[in-house]
Design an enzyme around this catalytic site. Structure first.
Site, PDB file in Angstrom:
ATOM      1  N   LYS A   1       0.852  -1.186   0.000  1.00 49.42           N
ATOM      2  CA  LYS A   1       0.000   0.000   0.000  1.00 49.42           C
ATOM      3  C   LYS A   1       0.889   1.237   0.000  1.00 49.42           C
ATOM      4  CE  LYS A   1      -2.998   2.712   3.058  1.00 49.42           C
ATOM      5  NZ  LYS A   1      -3.644   2.805   4.372  1.00 49.42           N
TER       6      LYS A   1
ATOM      7  N   ASP B   1      -2.478  10.534   3.208  1.00 50.11           N
ATOM      8  CA  ASP B   1      -3.863  10.116   3.406  1.00 50.11           C
ATOM      9  C   ASP B   1      -4.576  11.119   4.299  1.00 50.11           C
ATOM     10  OD1 ASP B   1      -6.262   8.833   3.710  1.00 50.11           O
ATOM     11  OD2 ASP B   1      -5.497   7.307   5.079  1.00 50.11           O
TER      12      ASP B   1
ATOM     13  N   LYS C   1      -9.843  12.955   8.156  1.00 46.06           N
ATOM     14  CA  LYS C   1      -9.324  12.613   9.481  1.00 46.06           C
ATOM     15  C   LYS C   1      -9.304  13.852  10.372  1.00 46.06           C
ATOM     16  CE  LYS C   1      -6.036   9.179   7.733  1.00 46.06           C
ATOM     17  NZ  LYS C   1      -6.407   7.953   8.446  1.00 46.06           N
TER      18      LYS C   1
ATOM     19  N   ASP D   1       1.896   6.692   5.225  1.00 44.80           N
ATOM     20  CA  ASP D   1       0.875   5.707   4.847  1.00 44.80           C
ATOM     21  C   ASP D   1       1.266   4.937   3.587  1.00 44.80           C
ATOM     22  OD1 ASP D   1      -1.435   4.462   5.624  1.00 44.80           O
ATOM     23  OD2 ASP D   1      -2.770   5.799   4.525  1.00 44.80           O
TER      24      ASP D   1
ATOM     25  N   ASP E   1     -11.930   6.963   4.066  1.00 47.70           N
ATOM     26  CA  ASP E   1     -10.663   6.795   4.784  1.00 47.70           C
ATOM     27  C   ASP E   1     -10.270   5.325   4.895  1.00 47.70           C
ATOM     28  OD1 ASP E   1      -8.383   7.554   6.058  1.00 47.70           O
ATOM     29  OD2 ASP E   1      -9.317   7.791   8.028  1.00 47.70           O
TER      30      ASP E   1
ATOM     31  N   GLU F   1      -9.294   3.575   2.449  1.00 45.51           N
ATOM     32  CA  GLU F   1      -8.886   3.557   1.044  1.00 45.51           C
ATOM     33  C   GLU F   1      -7.832   2.504   0.763  1.00 45.51           C
ATOM     34  OE1 GLU F   1      -7.570   5.502   3.264  1.00 45.51           O
ATOM     35  OE2 GLU F   1      -5.491   4.983   2.860  1.00 45.51           O
TER      36      GLU F   1
ATOM     37  N   ARG G   1      -7.536  -0.620   1.574  1.00 43.15           N
ATOM     38  CA  ARG G   1      -8.020  -1.928   1.107  1.00 43.15           C
ATOM     39  C   ARG G   1      -8.505  -1.833  -0.328  1.00 43.15           C
ATOM     40  NH1 ARG G   1     -12.107  -1.967   6.079  1.00 43.15           N
ATOM     41  NH2 ARG G   1     -10.321  -0.805   6.839  1.00 43.15           N
TER      42      ARG G   1
END
Lengths: 491, 490
Positions: free
Chosen positions: A233, A238, A245, A256, A315, A317, A319
């Site tokens: 990933k 993010d 967030k 991230d 959020d 995202e 996956r």
């Protein structure tokens, strides 16, 4: 990265000196001071019995274990951080393998990220001279260690970079730089991703000014066989997207992309040590931004696998981008897929900062990963994917939903708590197909708030040494059970 | 609760017939007779209804042949039919029978043990808690009075069912304790209900605040001090080991917070009503003792429950307080809502000191974090003993109360270091369930111990095959099986 050289005794250079000590075997010259400082050579002990030149004694314990030796090296490096050159006096008691572990610890512990400082830079040690009687054996042992250490530090550098410097484009560029080590790098841009139907990755990236990328890194290895595939990933930043967030702590979201960085670092390690195993890394790079183009909660997107997904929370995202990357990886009919991702806050609530969550569909692969993690002090803990976790993802409108909405007191006390790490793993499993697959949720271990045993506060490089160890343990012989591998041998 | 009877195989002349069927097999025995009696209508109707005999599947056929109702229930593939499938099938038929007084279940092709298991499943599912309903209409109440299982092995089935019936009674006791509202079930009342175990031959000893103060239970009493209800500790002893085979007892320990407001660190209002079941660990332990004594287990078992109510008030414990536990170790209370571990700390230390048990197993609805970690299908298992862990995992798997092992370690233990006392009672959000277990481990005195965090499994938001929505009594069957495997072997 520290330059490492080897010399036979005597250790006579007037350099700051690291002296590893097995328990109860303090060198006579320092015995008195060590006694006064209550230093006996236990793991974790460190003392400085002489000032000119500086001498640092580090304890290894009675039967030095790899993790204790590496930590001793790193602790010594941290203590001597203002010295440009170091000498490691391995003495007679320390074998070649342990000497290499010490060097690995020193190299990891010396690492700093100073790319964005303009003054008061403390560059740390640049060179290490190792004095040992087992010069050739130690050099050979270090050559094996060095590759993984360099891979780890490459990942730490990437993770440390802020998102205005490490955009999806510049991340891809830095990955292209790995070509010089014999890694084939293919970067797929928006056009190709659209043509191939990577709807999830494109949706996550569509709100950002820099476009999403899929980077595919290939290491040929020495035998023809299906590869082991790492999937990472790589969210360069993010914000959470429209499900934004809270401001507090958002700055940590530059990390991230630590999963992708770890996979890239592992590829570098394999290339540097010339691993015989064919390996591929599939890295999903995107920025999850808020904007007029951002994808929305309730959007339904079509993933590369053809499955449709209802977006519940923008959020979640990671996956989504992994869904497309896993599908791409599964299409290579690999021996195994291992994905690494800073995926969920839930895994931090579950396991804290001392272990990463290990999920998967193949117990032998998971056992090998856990063993590799123990060997390199990157610890994992197996976590469940239960039937209910997948059932929770049933959607009213699409093939599945991406996560479970938070309840805020509705539905009772327990509804407040959502096993999101398990949900995420259940989601990913659908996209890995029938391939042996494991998922490492590294959200708790990718960065450290304070100095940790193998380095300063900041990026840890978690996963690089683990993947390298896994490949060495499990994938460096052709798989005689796999028909594709047999056919490949004749090529 | 319906009565259970086992009779010789014969089709009932009328009424309700239940046919447990395996997947993809033609009907045999009574089911075959029923099919023949209806001229093949049964198999045709089942086929038309899409009934395949899959596990959990059930279909009701109305007015077939001489019967008002025929219920087919799936057992899954014949090769895989075991107690779990039989229990689930038994549970599955109960909702379909709510308007009937009696039904005959054709378990003639199953081994008698599985007929008993099916009766057990039906019994477990038929339980309901209606003590506080005053206006339920007569026609809405379940009518089921008797379930008749047809089996050629009547004696064997009865012998297999007797201990299961004792376990079911334990489960019901637990479900009742967990379901009771907190204005009714406060610590004093809970302790009184434990007294009920005396008629099964359990010794019951109740300690009040005076005794606990004299002993020095500073951690438990600190939690209790904000409530108008007095705390209690109940010690229950079952001596079932045969003479000459005396052994160290197995110790079961339960967290019994009859209501948990969180105290001064008060909880959000949404969902707080669920905190009546914050005594489910103690409830399970008491139910397990009822099961163990009820079936006259040949083992020595002690059970200890710490019972308090956690309230905010002028006398309540504050965040920042330092309390001295019975072990002598001091605890800085950071969050008054992490009260379960404070109670368990004193009870566990007392238990290991007084009984020197073979092992201690504590059950507690301890942390919300365990739900974030595992969800609702596994309880979190923490242990300092691999063998005990294996036994608990196996016992749980055997009775459908699954556990998942979670890690412990020094790195986690550091999170509960205090600046002012020996430890603090919370270690922050990361690894919240693990640091709770680390806290408990400091009160084991190194004895073999396992901790089950049942916050995610004590209460079910939906019906399950053998568990109606609500209190699950998770742990009763597991502990009973564990005692069977550990205490009664050889």
């Amino acid at each position: 990265m520290l330059k490492v050289g080897f010399r036979p005794p005597p250790a006579d250079a007037a350099l700051p000196r690291i002296v590893p000590v097995r328990e109860g075997l303090v060198p006579p010259a320092f015995a008195e001071v060590a006694r006064a400082l209550r230093f006996t050579g236990k793991p974790g002990e460190i003392c400085e019995p002489a000032a000119v030149p500086r001498v640092v004694l580090v304890g290894l314990g009675a039967a030095p274990a790899r993790h204790a030796v590496e930590r001793a090296g790193a602790a010594a490096a941290a203590r001597l951080h203002d010295a440009p050159q170091l000498l490691l006096d391995a003495g007679d008691e320390i074998g070649a393998e342990a000497t290499a572990w010490l060097a690995a610890g020193i190299a990891l512990g010396s690492w700093r990220f100073d790319a964005h400082r303009t003054r008061d830079i403390a560059p740390g040690p640049q060179a290490l001279t190792i004095v040992t009687r087992h010069r050739d054996a130690a050099r050979a042992a270090w050559a094996r260690q060095e590759a993984a250490v360099r891979g780890c530090l490459f990942a730490r550098d990437l993770v440390s970079e802020p998102a205005n410097h490490l955009t999806t484009r510049s991340f891809a560029k830095r990955l292209e730089g790995l070509a010089e080590f014999g890694i084939h790098v293919d970067v797929l841009g928006r056009k190709r991703l659209t043509r191939m139907g990577f709807g999830a990755l494109l949706a996550v990236g569509q709100g950002a000014a820099t476009p999403p990328r899929l980077a595919v890194l290939r290491w040929r290895g020495r035998f023809a066989a299906p590869p082991v595939v790492f999937v990472g990933k790589g969210l360069v930043f993010d914000t959470g997207g429209l499900s934004i967030k809270p401001a507090q702590g958002m700055e940590t979201m530059r990390a991230d992309m630590a999963g992708a960085a770890a996979c890239a670092g592992a590829m570098l390690a394999l290339a540097l040590r010339g691993s015989p195993a064919p390996a591929v890394a599939v890295l999903a790079l995107a920025e999850n931004a808020t904007g007029a183009e951002s994808y929305r909660p309730s959007d339904v997107i079509r993933t590369a696998s053809g499955r449709t997904v209802e977006v519940v929370d923008t959020d979640a995202e990671g996956r989504l981008v992994l869904a497309d990357a896993l599908h791409h990886a599964a299409g290579m009919q690999p021996r195994a897929i291992i994905d690494l991702a800073t995926l969920t806050g839930a895994i931090v609530a579950a396991l804290g900062h001392h272990r990463a969550g290990l999920f998967g569909n193949d117990p032998p692969l998971m056992a090998a990963l856990a063993a590799a993690g123990e060997a390199v002090s990157e610890r994992l803990w197996p976590m469940p994917i239960a039937a209910g976790h997948r059932a929770d993802l049933d959607s009213d409108i699409a093939d599945l939903r991406q996560c479970v909405p938070s309840a805020r007191g509705e539905g009772g006390w327990a509804a407040r708590f959502i096993p999101d790490a398990c949900h995420a793993a259940a989601f990913l499993r659908d996209f890995a197909g029938d391939v042996p697959w494991a998922h490492l949720d590294i959200a708790g271990v990718d960065t450290a708030e304070e100095a940790h045993p193998l380095g300063p506060a900041g990026a840890t490089g978690f996963g690089v040494r683990l993947l390298d160890e896994l490949v060495a343990m499990r994938f460096e012989e052709p798989d005689h059970h796999a028909p594709v591998a047999r056919a490949g041998l004749t090529v | 609760m319906p009565d259970i009877a086992f009779v010789k195989p014969a089709l009932p002349k009328t009424g309700v017939l239940v046919l447990p069927l395996t997947e993809a097999d033609p009907p045999a025995g009574l089911a075959q007779q029923a099919d023949e009696a209806t001229g093949g209508l049964l198999t045709r109707a089942l086929e038309a209804a899409g009934f395949k005999g899959r596990k959990g599947q059930s279909t009701t056929l109305w007015a077939l042949g001489p019967w008002t109702k025929v219920i087919a229930v799936g057992l899954g593939k014949a090769a895989d039919v075991g107690p779990e499938a039989a229990e689930a099938a038994g549970g599955a038929i109960v909702p379909a029978l709510s308007a009937d007084r009696e039904a005959t279940i054709a378990t003639d092709t199953l081994p008698p043990k599985l007929a008993a298991a099916m009766a057990f499943g039906a019994t477990l599912r038929a339980w309901r808690f209606d003590r506080y309903r005053t206006k339920e209409k007569e026609e809405d109440k379940p009518k089921l009075e008797r379930l008749v299982f047809a089996t050629p092995g009547i004696i064997a089935a009865k012998a297999a069912f007797a201990p299961l019936r004792a376990v079911a009674d334990g489960v019901f006791l637990t479900r009742e304790l967990v379901s009771e509202p907190p204005n009714v079930l406060h610590p004093v009342e809970f302790a009184e209900r434990c007294k009920g175990l005396e008629r099964l031959g359990v010794e019951v000893e109740i300690l009040g605040p005076k005794e606990m103060k004299r002993l020095g239970f500073g951690a438990l009493l600190g939690v209790a001090q904000g409530s108008a209800q007095e705390p209690r500790m109940v010690v229950m002893t079952w001596r079932g080991a045969p003479k000459g085979k005396k052994q160290k007892p197995i110790a079961l320990i339960g967290k019994g917070v009859t209501f948990d407001t969180g105290g001064i660190s008060i909880k959000p209002a949404g969902g707080m009503e669920d905190m009546k079941w914050d005594m489910a660990g103690a409830g399970a332990v008491v139910g397990a003792m009822a099961a163990i004594a009820g079936r006259k287990a040949r083992a020595d078992v002690v059970a200890l429950v710490g019972l308090v109510e956690n309230m905010p008030s002028g006398t309540a414990q504050r965040p920042g307080d330092v309390v001295r536990s019975y072990s002598g170790q001091t605890v800085e209370v950071i969050n008054t809502d992490a009260e379960g571990r404070l109670i368990l700390a004193d009870v566990m230390w007392y238990c290991q000191e007084r009984f020197d048990p073979r092992c201690m197993v504590d059950l507690a609805t301890l942390t919300g974090a365990i739900i974030i970690a595992l969800g609702h299908e596994h309880a979190g298992l923490f242990s300092n003993d691999d063998e005990l862990s294996q036994r608990i995992l196996a016992a749980g798997a055997g009775v459908g109360e699954a556990c998942w092992r979670m890690p412990l370690g020094d790195a986690y233990d550091k999170q509960i270091k205090s600046d002012i006392a020996d430890m603090k009672n919370v270690g922050g959000r990361p690894g919240g369930s693990i640091t709770a277990a680390q806290f408990l481990q400091r009160f084991t005195n190194g004895k073999p111990w396992a901790h089950l965090d049942i916050a995610g499994t004590a209460w079910s938001g939906k019906d399950q095959p053998t568990i109606p929505k609500g209190a699950t009594a998770f742990g009763v069957r597991l502990l009973d099986r564990l005692v069977q495997e550990m205490g009664e072997e050889g």
